[in-house]
Write a protein that holds these residues in place. Sequence first.
Motif, PDB file in Angstrom:
ATOM      1  N   GLY A   1      -3.569  78.163  -3.351  1.00 41.66           N
ATOM      2  CA  GLY A   1      -3.735  78.628  -4.725  1.00 41.66           C
ATOM      3  C   GLY A   1      -5.023  78.138  -5.361  1.00 41.66           C
ATOM      4  O   GLY A   1      -5.065  77.874  -6.556  1.00 41.66           O
ATOM      5  N   ALA A   2      -6.080  78.042  -4.560  1.00 44.39           N
ATOM      6  CA  ALA A   2      -7.349  77.504  -5.040  1.00 44.39           C
ATOM      7  C   ALA A   2      -8.273  78.562  -5.638  1.00 44.39           C
ATOM      8  O   ALA A   2      -9.361  78.233  -6.098  1.00 44.39           O
ATOM      9  N   ILE A   3      -7.841  79.812  -5.654  1.00 39.88           N
ATOM     10  CA  ILE A   3      -8.701  80.898  -6.133  1.00 39.88           C
ATOM     11  C   ILE A   3      -8.044  81.634  -7.285  1.00 39.88           C
ATOM     12  O   ILE A   3      -6.854  81.930  -7.250  1.00 39.88           O
ATOM     13  N   GLU A   4      -8.844  81.917  -8.301  1.00 37.46           N
ATOM     14  CA  GLU A   4      -8.371  82.737  -9.412  1.00 37.46           C
ATOM     15  C   GLU A   4      -9.382  83.844  -9.661  1.00 37.46           C
ATOM     16  O   GLU A   4     -10.566  83.693  -9.364  1.00 37.46           O
ATOM     17  N   ILE A   5      -8.900  84.949 -10.177  1.00 35.09           N
ATOM     18  CA  ILE A   5      -9.802  86.020 -10.596  1.00 35.09           C
ATOM     19  C   ILE A   5     -10.100  85.753 -12.060  1.00 35.09           C
ATOM     20  O   ILE A   5      -9.226  85.805 -12.906  1.00 35.09           O
ATOM     21  N   TRP A   6     -11.341  85.433 -12.346  1.00 35.07           N
ATOM     22  CA  TRP A   6     -11.774  84.998 -13.668  1.00 35.07           C
ATOM     23  C   TRP A   6     -12.196  86.187 -14.516  1.00 35.07           C
ATOM     24  O   TRP A   6     -13.093  86.947 -14.143  1.00 35.07           O
ATOM     25  N   LYS A   7     -11.504  86.361 -15.621  1.00 31.26           N
ATOM     26  CA  LYS A   7     -11.793  87.425 -16.596  1.00 31.26           C
ATOM     27  C   LYS A   7     -11.874  88.815 -15.968  1.00 31.26           C
ATOM     28  O   LYS A   7     -12.550  89.703 -16.479  1.00 31.26           O
ATOM     29  N   GLY A   8     -11.234  88.989 -14.814  1.00 34.80           N
ATOM     30  CA  GLY A   8     -11.217  90.290 -14.150  1.00 34.80           C
ATOM     31  C   GLY A   8     -12.542  90.723 -13.558  1.00 34.80           C
ATOM     32  O   GLY A   8     -12.695  91.877 -13.169  1.00 34.80           O
ATOM     33  N   ILE A   9     -13.514  89.782 -13.485  1.00 34.49           N
ATOM     34  CA  ILE A   9     -14.835  90.187 -13.000  1.00 34.49           C
ATOM     35  C   ILE A   9     -15.292  89.480 -11.726  1.00 34.49           C
ATOM     36  O   ILE A   9     -16.203  89.961 -11.062  1.00 34.49           O
ATOM     37  N   MET A  10     -14.663  88.335 -11.387  1.00 38.06           N
ATOM     38  CA  MET A  10     -15.085  87.640 -10.167  1.00 38.06           C
ATOM     39  C   MET A  10     -14.060  86.582  -9.772  1.00 38.06           C
ATOM     40  O   MET A  10     -13.276  86.120 -10.588  1.00 38.06           O
ATOM     41  N   ALA A  11     -14.102  86.231  -8.500  1.00 36.70           N
ATOM     42  CA  ALA A  11     -13.244  85.159  -7.992  1.00 36.70           C
ATOM     43  C   ALA A  11     -13.909  83.822  -8.296  1.00 36.70           C
ATOM     44  O   ALA A  11     -15.134  83.696  -8.258  1.00 36.70           O
ATOM     45  N   ARG A  12     -13.066  82.848  -8.627  1.00 42.44           N
ATOM     46  CA  ARG A  12     -13.549  81.494  -8.879  1.00 42.44           C
ATOM     47  C   ARG A  12     -12.707  80.540  -8.037  1.00 42.44           C
ATOM     48  O   ARG A  12     -11.483  80.649  -8.012  1.00 42.44           O
ATOM     49  N   ILE A  13     -13.365  79.608  -7.348  1.00 40.10           N
ATOM     50  CA  ILE A  13     -12.681  78.699  -6.435  1.00 40.10           C
ATOM     51  C   ILE A  13     -12.623  77.299  -7.028  1.00 40.10           C
ATOM     52  O   ILE A  13     -13.635  76.762  -7.474  1.00 40.10           O
ATOM     53  N   ASP A  14     -11.439  76.723  -7.010  1.00 36.44           N
ATOM     54  CA  ASP A  14     -11.229  75.349  -7.449  1.00 36.44           C
ATOM     55  C   ASP A  14     -11.499  74.455  -6.239  1.00 36.44           C
ATOM     56  O   ASP A  14     -10.684  74.376  -5.318  1.00 36.44           O
ATOM     57  N   HIS A  15     -12.647  73.804  -6.227  1.00 42.81           N
ATOM     58  CA  HIS A  15     -13.044  73.001  -5.069  1.00 42.81           C
ATOM     59  C   HIS A  15     -12.226  71.728  -4.914  1.00 42.81           C
ATOM     60  O   HIS A  15     -12.275  71.090  -3.868  1.00 42.81           O
ATOM     61  N   GLU A  16     -11.459  71.372  -5.924  1.00 44.11           N
ATOM     62  CA  GLU A  16     -10.540  70.239  -5.781  1.00 44.11           C
ATOM     63  C   GLU A  16      -9.369  70.623  -4.877  1.00 44.11           C
ATOM     64  O   GLU A  16      -8.836  69.795  -4.158  1.00 44.11           O
ATOM     65  N   LYS A  17      -8.980  71.877  -4.910  1.00 39.20           N
ATOM     66  CA  LYS A  17      -7.860  72.370  -4.101  1.00 39.20           C
ATOM     67  C   LYS A  17      -8.304  72.933  -2.753  1.00 39.20           C
ATOM     68  O   LYS A  17      -7.555  72.874  -1.788  1.00 39.20           O
ATOM     69  N   CYS A  18      -9.492  73.511  -2.696  1.00 39.74           N
ATOM     70  CA  CYS A  18      -9.980  74.194  -1.491  1.00 39.74           C
ATOM     71  C   CYS A  18     -10.184  73.212  -0.336  1.00 39.74           C
ATOM     72  O   CYS A  18     -10.791  72.160  -0.512  1.00 39.74           O
ATOM     73  N   VAL A  19      -9.671  73.582   0.838  1.00 41.78           N
ATOM     74  CA  VAL A  19      -9.861  72.770   2.047  1.00 41.78           C
ATOM     75  C   VAL A  19     -10.778  73.452   3.053  1.00 41.78           C
ATOM     76  O   VAL A  19     -10.967  72.960   4.154  1.00 41.78           O
ATOM     77  N   GLY A  20     -11.332  74.598   2.686  1.00 41.34           N
ATOM     78  CA  GLY A  20     -12.285  75.286   3.557  1.00 41.34           C
ATOM     79  C   GLY A  20     -11.677  75.907   4.794  1.00 41.34           C
ATOM     80  O   GLY A  20     -12.321  75.999   5.829  1.00 41.34           O
ATOM     81  N   CYS A  21     -10.438  76.367   4.702  1.00 44.49           N
ATOM     82  CA  CYS A  21      -9.760  76.940   5.870  1.00 44.49           C
ATOM     83  C   CYS A  21     -10.384  78.263   6.320  1.00 44.49           C
ATOM     84  O   CYS A  21     -10.275  78.645   7.475  1.00 44.49           O
ATOM     85  N   GLY A  22     -11.012  78.988   5.387  1.00 42.77           N
ATOM     86  CA  GLY A  22     -11.700  80.229   5.730  1.00 42.77           C
ATOM     87  C   GLY A  22     -10.853  81.488   5.657  1.00 42.77           C
ATOM     88  O   GLY A  22     -11.351  82.582   5.926  1.00 42.77           O
ATOM     89  N   LYS A  23      -9.583  81.366   5.302  1.00 38.09           N
ATOM     90  CA  LYS A  23      -8.730  82.552   5.224  1.00 38.09           C
ATOM     91  C   LYS A  23      -9.246  83.541   4.193  1.00 38.09           C
ATOM     92  O   LYS A  23      -9.214  84.746   4.413  1.00 38.09           O
ATOM     93  N   CYS A  24      -9.730  83.036   3.070  1.00 41.90           N
ATOM     94  CA  CYS A  24     -10.249  83.918   2.015  1.00 41.90           C
ATOM     95  C   CYS A  24     -11.475  84.688   2.494  1.00 41.90           C
ATOM     96  O   CYS A  24     -11.599  85.887   2.239  1.00 41.90           O
ATOM     97  N   ALA A  25     -12.361  84.005   3.204  1.00 45.60           N
ATOM     98  CA  ALA A  25     -13.575  84.655   3.704  1.00 45.60           C
ATOM     99  C   ALA A  25     -13.228  85.748   4.705  1.00 45.60           C
ATOM    100  O   ALA A  25     -13.855  86.812   4.724  1.00 45.60           O
ATOM    101  N   GLY A  26     -12.208  85.501   5.507  1.00 39.11           N
ATOM    102  CA  GLY A  26     -11.785  86.493   6.489  1.00 39.11           C
ATOM    103  C   GLY A  26     -11.158  87.726   5.872  1.00 39.11           C
ATOM    104  O   GLY A  26     -11.202  88.809   6.446  1.00 39.11           O
TER     105      GLY A  26
END
Length: 70
Positions: A31-56
């Motif tokens: 749950g490290a990603i949110e869609i901010w104001k409906g215009i772009m994804a924003r990543i919470d780097h405190e939660k992100c572990v860099g697994c790469g699933k989102c990039a894929g």
Amino acid sequence: MEVKARKRRKAFVDTELCVACGCCQKTCPLGAIEIWKGIMARIDHEKCVGCGKCAGECPATVIAIREVDG
């Protein structure tokens, strides 16, 4: 004895090209990603572990996994 900083992986979004489709948000297991104001994804780097699933899953290929200090 010198202690080297450990490198960690984090996801980064090219906000200029993000289309805010939400695929990355649905895929992120932490749950490290949110869609901010409906215009772009924003990543919470405190939660992100860099697994790469989102990039894929990103159809616009605007998410990159990079090594960061810390």
